[in-house]
Enzyme design. Structure first.
Site, PDB file in Angstrom:
ATOM      1  N   SER A  11       0.818  -1.217   0.000  1.00 47.78           N
ATOM      2  CA  SER A  11       0.000   0.000   0.000  1.00 47.78           C
ATOM      3  C   SER A  11       0.854   1.270   0.000  1.00 47.78           C
ATOM      4  O   SER A  11       0.467   2.280   0.567  1.00 47.78           O
ATOM      5  CB  SER A  11      -0.924  -0.001   1.213  1.00 47.78           C
ATOM      6  OG  SER A  11      -0.143  -0.091   2.401  1.00 47.78           O
ATOM      7  N   TRP A  43       7.263   7.044   4.900  1.00 47.19           N
ATOM      8  CA  TRP A  43       8.434   7.525   5.647  1.00 47.19           C
ATOM      9  C   TRP A  43       9.376   8.373   4.793  1.00 47.19           C
ATOM     10  O   TRP A  43      10.361   8.907   5.299  1.00 47.19           O
ATOM     11  CB  TRP A  43       9.216   6.335   6.202  1.00 47.19           C
ATOM     12  CG  TRP A  43       8.619   5.777   7.454  1.00 47.19           C
ATOM     13  CD1 TRP A  43       7.291   5.673   7.767  1.00 47.19           C
ATOM     14  CD2 TRP A  43       9.336   5.231   8.576  1.00 47.19           C
ATOM     15  NE1 TRP A  43       7.145   5.092   8.998  1.00 47.19           N
ATOM     16  CE2 TRP A  43       8.380   4.807   9.518  1.00 47.19           C
ATOM     17  CE3 TRP A  43      10.686   5.048   8.867  1.00 47.19           C
ATOM     18  CZ2 TRP A  43       8.727   4.218  10.734  1.00 47.19           C
ATOM     19  CZ3 TRP A  43      11.037   4.455  10.070  1.00 47.19           C
ATOM     20  CH2 TRP A  43      10.069   4.055  10.992  1.00 47.19           C
ATOM     21  N   ALA A  44       9.097   8.475   3.508  1.00 43.89           N
ATOM     22  CA  ALA A  44      10.032   9.207   2.638  1.00 43.89           C
ATOM     23  C   ALA A  44      10.005  10.691   2.988  1.00 43.89           C
ATOM     24  O   ALA A  44       8.944  11.315   3.016  1.00 43.89           O
ATOM     25  CB  ALA A  44       9.652   8.998   1.172  1.00 43.89           C
ATOM     26  N   GLU A 111      19.432  17.438  -4.068  1.00 48.72           N
ATOM     27  CA  GLU A 111      19.995  16.328  -3.280  1.00 48.72           C
ATOM     28  C   GLU A 111      21.243  15.810  -3.979  1.00 48.72           C
ATOM     29  O   GLU A 111      21.547  16.206  -5.120  1.00 48.72           O
ATOM     30  CB  GLU A 111      18.944  15.223  -3.094  1.00 48.72           C
ATOM     31  CG  GLU A 111      17.828  15.648  -2.154  1.00 48.72           C
ATOM     32  CD  GLU A 111      16.773  14.588  -1.905  1.00 48.72           C
ATOM     33  OE1 GLU A 111      16.923  13.455  -2.388  1.00 48.72           O
ATOM     34  OE2 GLU A 111      15.782  14.898  -1.225  1.00 48.72           O
ATOM     35  N   HIS A 234      21.929   4.970   3.574  1.00 51.17           N
ATOM     36  CA  HIS A 234      21.765   6.425   3.622  1.00 51.17           C
ATOM     37  C   HIS A 234      22.841   6.959   4.555  1.00 51.17           C
ATOM     38  O   HIS A 234      23.023   6.454   5.661  1.00 51.17           O
ATOM     39  CB  HIS A 234      20.373   6.803   4.138  1.00 51.17           C
ATOM     40  CG  HIS A 234      20.014   8.224   3.842  1.00 51.17           C
ATOM     41  ND1 HIS A 234      20.653   9.283   4.444  1.00 51.17           N
ATOM     42  CD2 HIS A 234      19.111   8.760   2.979  1.00 51.17           C
ATOM     43  CE1 HIS A 234      20.139  10.410   3.967  1.00 51.17           C
ATOM     44  NE2 HIS A 234      19.203  10.116   3.082  1.00 51.17           N
ATOM     45  N   ARG A 280      25.354   9.034  -2.852  1.00 54.49           N
ATOM     46  CA  ARG A 280      25.312   8.397  -1.527  1.00 54.49           C
ATOM     47  C   ARG A 280      26.371   7.342  -1.282  1.00 54.49           C
ATOM     48  O   ARG A 280      26.809   7.155  -0.150  1.00 54.49           O
ATOM     49  CB  ARG A 280      23.960   7.726  -1.347  1.00 54.49           C
ATOM     50  CG  ARG A 280      22.937   8.752  -1.094  1.00 54.49           C
ATOM     51  CD  ARG A 280      21.663   8.141  -0.677  1.00 54.49           C
ATOM     52  NE  ARG A 280      20.723   9.243  -0.639  1.00 54.49           N
ATOM     53  CZ  ARG A 280      19.426   9.117  -0.676  1.00 54.49           C
ATOM     54  NH1 ARG A 280      18.886   7.914  -0.739  1.00 54.49           N
ATOM     55  NH2 ARG A 280      18.655  10.159  -0.630  1.00 54.49           N
ATOM     56  N   HIS A 341      19.063   1.710   3.704  1.00 54.87           N
ATOM     57  CA  HIS A 341      17.988   2.634   3.330  1.00 54.87           C
ATOM     58  C   HIS A 341      17.167   2.154   2.148  1.00 54.87           C
ATOM     59  O   HIS A 341      15.953   2.252   2.161  1.00 54.87           O
ATOM     60  CB  HIS A 341      18.638   3.979   2.999  1.00 54.87           C
ATOM     61  CG  HIS A 341      17.684   5.056   2.626  1.00 54.87           C
ATOM     62  ND1 HIS A 341      16.725   5.532   3.503  1.00 54.87           N
ATOM     63  CD2 HIS A 341      17.526   5.787   1.474  1.00 54.87           C
ATOM     64  CE1 HIS A 341      16.034   6.505   2.916  1.00 54.87           C
ATOM     65  NE2 HIS A 341      16.492   6.662   1.683  1.00 54.87           N
ATOM     66  N   ARG A 376      21.209   4.027  -6.586  1.00 49.55           N
ATOM     67  CA  ARG A 376      20.055   4.875  -6.914  1.00 49.55           C
ATOM     68  C   ARG A 376      20.362   6.352  -6.681  1.00 49.55           C
ATOM     69  O   ARG A 376      20.910   6.733  -5.645  1.00 49.55           O
ATOM     70  CB  ARG A 376      18.877   4.472  -6.035  1.00 49.55           C
ATOM     71  CG  ARG A 376      17.637   5.316  -6.224  1.00 49.55           C
ATOM     72  CD  ARG A 376      16.585   4.900  -5.228  1.00 49.55           C
ATOM     73  NE  ARG A 376      17.040   5.199  -3.891  1.00 49.55           N
ATOM     74  CZ  ARG A 376      16.536   6.159  -3.124  1.00 49.55           C
ATOM     75  NH1 ARG A 376      15.551   6.905  -3.566  1.00 49.55           N
ATOM     76  NH2 ARG A 376      16.999   6.366  -1.920  1.00 49.55           N
TER      77      ARG A 376
HETATM   78  C1  SIN Z   1      16.167  11.651   1.902  1.00 53.84           C
HETATM   79  O1  SIN Z   1      15.285  12.435   2.223  1.00 53.84           O
HETATM   80  O2  SIN Z   1      17.368  11.851   2.107  1.00 53.84           O
HETATM   81  C2  SIN Z   1      15.761  10.379   1.248  1.00 53.84           C
HETATM   82  C3  SIN Z   1      15.429  10.606  -0.156  1.00 53.84           C
HETATM   83  C4  SIN Z   1      15.638   9.333  -0.921  1.00 53.84           C
HETATM   84  O3  SIN Z   1      16.058   8.332  -0.356  1.00 53.84           O
HETATM   85  O4  SIN Z   1      15.414   9.345  -2.135  1.00 53.84           O
END
Ligand code: SIN
Length: 528
Positions: A11, A43-44, A111, A234, A280, A341, A376
Site C-alpha cells: 500500500s 516515511w520518505a 539532493e 543512507h 550516496r 535505506h 540509486r
Molecule cells: C532523503 O530524504 O534523504 C531520502 C530521499 C531518498 O532516499 O530518495
C-alpha cells in the site's frame, strides 16, 4: 476462495497508484500486512525528482541517474521514466497531493548527485503527503477492497501446481490475521508492490514492515531476482540511543548542511569535489571510513549557519524530532551515522513491471527495472513507483485478459495439516536478531570475501532452521517475516559473492576496482 480482476500486494506509492487506475477496469483487492498507512513511502522525507525548471533538462536528469548508477543503468528505462515524470506529478496533484510551491511553480530542492534543483517535496514529509492523499482516494473510490492485516504468504503459479504450460500467476495465499485463517485469492493479474528489505540490517531508516516479502515470494515462485548486492546505505541516519531509524534527509545537505567530523572539520571535500552532496555511495563510504579512522561513534550534519526560521519551516519534522531529543539543529550539529535505506536490486522486470511469470508484475522498490543500476540517485524511487504503476496497468489491460486461468486451472485451498502453534516466539526473535546483526557486521558498506563467506554459512544454517519452523508450526506473521528475511538476506549475500569487483554500492576490499574488460553485468538469481 476470493476472486478479483486485480490483486495488489502493498500500500505504498506503487500499490496505491496502480490500484486507483486498475479500479477503472475491474475489481481490485489491495492486500497489506499491517495498517495501510505503514509503508516505506509514508516515511520518505526528501521528495520526488522531476524536471520542472526551464534551466533543467531531461538530458541532465538522465545523465545524473546514469552517472550515479555506475555503469549498470538501462539508459532506455531511465529515459522513459525521467520523461514520464511531469505526467506522473500531474496525476498526483490531481489526487490532491500538495507539493510546496513558490513564485507560481514548484519549490525545488537539491539532493546528492543531482546537477540541478529538481526535487519536489512537501516540507520534509513528502511521502506522508503522497501516501495520505492516495490512500484517501483509494478509500473513497468504493471499488477497491483494502484488506489490511492480510499477509501474502506465497504466490500460486501454474508451474507450482504442476502444469507444464507457460508459467503464469493464478493467485496467492494470504494470512488474514484478523480471522487467523489462510485465504486463497484467485487472479490472473497480480502486482507486487511490497517495497524493500531494510530490516535485514540491524540499523536502517526503514519502517518495520520492510522485510523483503515481495522479493522472497517472487524468488520462491521462480521469478528472476537481480542485483541484490546493491543495498543503499543512507549516509545520515540520526545517531541517538532512543531513535535508531530516524532519517536526516539529504535535503538538509541540499539546503547547505555540511558533514563534519567529531573534530568539527569538514571532511567530504577530501573524497569528492561535490563534497557533502556527492552521491550516496561515496558519502556513506567516506563516513564509514571517518568513523573507523577516528574511533568516534558518529559524524555530524551542521546546518546551524542557516536561520532558525528557515530550518524550522523547511524541515519541521526533522527540526521538531531532533528538538524533542535535546538536539537543536539551529544551534548545534546533528549526530548521524549511515544506515540501510534502499534496495536497489529486486525482482527483475522490464519498464512495464513485467516479470518472467505471466500476469505477475513487480513495481517500485521490490523490482529491478534498470533505473537505479548499481546506485540509486536520490528521490528517483517514488518517481519509479508512480510511473511504472501506470505503465504496468496499461500493459496488463492490453495483454492479460482476465478469467483465462480461472477457467483453466483449479487451485487447491491451503492445508494446515497438524501444525502446532509456535510455543516460543523467543526463538523467532532470536533468529531475526541474528540475521540483522550478521548482515550489519559482515555485509554492509565495506565487504570482503571472508566476511561474505561467513555470512553465507550462517545464513544457510538459519534457513534450514526457519524451514523447519515453517513446516512444523502454524503460520503467524512473525514466522512469515523471518522466512522472508532469511531468504532476502541470502539473496543479498549470494549476489554479493558473485560480483567479483567493486561497483556502485558494492565495495569489497578483495576487488577494490571495477572489474573486467567486457560490459558490466547484472547479477541474476533464479531458484534452481
Ligand atoms: C532523503 O530524504 O534523504 C531520502 C530521499 C531518498 O532516499 O530518495
Amino acid at each position: 476462495m476470493r476472486e478479483y480482476d486485480f490483486i495488489v500486494v502493498g500500500s505504498g506509492i506503487a500499490g496505491l497508484s496502480f490500484a486507483l487506475r486498475a479500479a477503472e477496469h475491474g475489481t481490485v483487492a489491495v492486500l497489506t500486512k499491517r495498517e495501510a498507512e505503514r509503508s516505506n513511502t509514508a516515511w520518505a522525507q526528501g521528495g520526488i525528482s522531476c524536471v520542472a525548471d526551464p534551466e533543467d533538462s531531461f538530458e541532465s536528469h538522465v545523465a545524473d541517474t546514469v552517472g550515479a548508477g555506475a555503469g549498470l543503468c538501462d539508459e532506455a528505462v531511465v529515459r522513459t521514466i525521467v520523461e514520464a515524470a511531469p505526467g506522473a506529478i500531474a496525476g498526483m496533484v490531481e489526487q490532491g497531493v500538495a507539493f510546496d510551491r513558490e513564485n507560481g511553480g514548484f519549490r525545488l530542492g537539491k539532493e546528492g548527485g543531482h546537477d540541478h534543483r529538481r526535487i519536489l517535496h512537501a516540507r520534509d514529509t513528502t511521502g506522508l503527503e503522497i501516501s495520505g492523499k492516495l490512500l484517501a482516494a483509494a478509500r473513497a473510490c468504493g471499488r477497491i477492497d483494502l484488506l489490511e492485516n492480510h499477509f501474502a504468504i506465497d504466490l500460486i503459479t501454474t508451474a507450482k501446481l504442476g502444469f507444464a504450460s507457460e508459467d503464469r500467476i493464478v493467485g496467492l495465499y494470504a494470512l488474514d490475521e484478523g480471522g487467523g485463517e489462510i485465504v486463497t485469492f484467485r487472479s490472473d493479474r497480480v502486482a507486487l508492490c511490497t517495497g524493500g528489505c531494510g530490516r535485514v540490517y540491524l540499523y536502517t531508516t526503514n519502517p518495520d514492515v520492510a522485510t523483503g516479502d515481495g522479493v522472497a515470494m517472487a524468488y520462491r515462485a521462480g521469478a528472476a531476482v537481480a542485483n541484490m548486492e546493491f543495498v543503499q546505505f543512507h549516509p545520515t541516519c540520526l545517531y541517538h540511543h532512543e531513535r535508531k531509524n530516524f532519517l536526516i534527509s539529504e535535503a538538509v545537505r541540499g539546503e547547505g548542511g555540511v558533514l563534519i567530523g567529531a573534530d568539527g572539520a569538514e571532511f567530504m571535500s577530501k573524497h569528492d569535489p561535490r563534497a557533502s552532496l556527492a552521491p550516496r555511495d561515496i558519502v556513506a563510504r567516506a563516513i564509514d571510513g571517518e568513523i573507523k579512522r577516528t574511533g568516534a561513534p558518529c559524524v555530524y550534519v551542521d546546518i546551524s549557519h542557516r536561520p532558525k526560521d528557515f530550518i524550522a519551516s523547511r524541515f519541521p519534522n526533522i527540526y521538531q524530532t531532533c528538538l524533542s531529543l535535546g538536539i537543536d539543529a539551529a544551534t548545534q550539529p546533528v549526530p548521524v551515522v549511515p544506515a540501510a535505506h534502499y534496495q536497489c536490486g529486486g525482482v527483475r522486470t522490464d519498464v512495464d513491471g513485467r516479470t518472467g511469470i505471466r500476469g505477475l508484475y513487480a513495481i517500485g522498490e521490490v523490482a529491478y527495472t534498470g533505473l537505479h543500476g548499481a546506485n540509486r540517485l536520490a528521490s528517483n524511487s517514488l518517481l519509479e513507483g508512480a510511473v511504472v504503476a501506470g505503465r504496468a496497468l496499461d500493459h496488463m489491460v492490453e495483454h492479460e485478459p482476465p478469467g483465462a486461468s480461472l477457467r483453466d486451472y483449479s487451485v487447491p485451498e491451503w492445508v494446515s495439516g497438524d501444525a502446532e502453534d509456535v510455543d516460543e516466539l523467543v526463538v523467532i526473535y532470536h533468529n531475526w536478531d541474528e540475521i540483522r546483526r550478521l548482515m550489519w557486521d559482515y555485509v554492509s558498506i565495506v565487504r570482503t570475501n571472508k566476511r561474505l563467506q561467513r555470512a553465507a554459512t550462517r545464513l544457510q544454517n538459519l534457513r534450514r532452521e526457519v524451514q523447519e519452523f515453517y513446516w512444523n508450526f502454524k503460520i503467524c506473521s512473525e514466522l512469515l517475516e523471518l522466512r522472508n528475511l532469511v531468504e532476502t538476506a541470502s539473496l543479498v549475500v549470494d549476489c554479493a559473492r558473485r560480483r567479483r569487483e567493486s561497483r556502485g554500492l558494492h565495495y569489497t576490499l578483495d576487488f577494490p576496482e571495477a572489474g573486467g574488460s567486457g560490459p558490466p553485468r547484472d547479477t541474476v538469481m533464479t531458484r534452481g
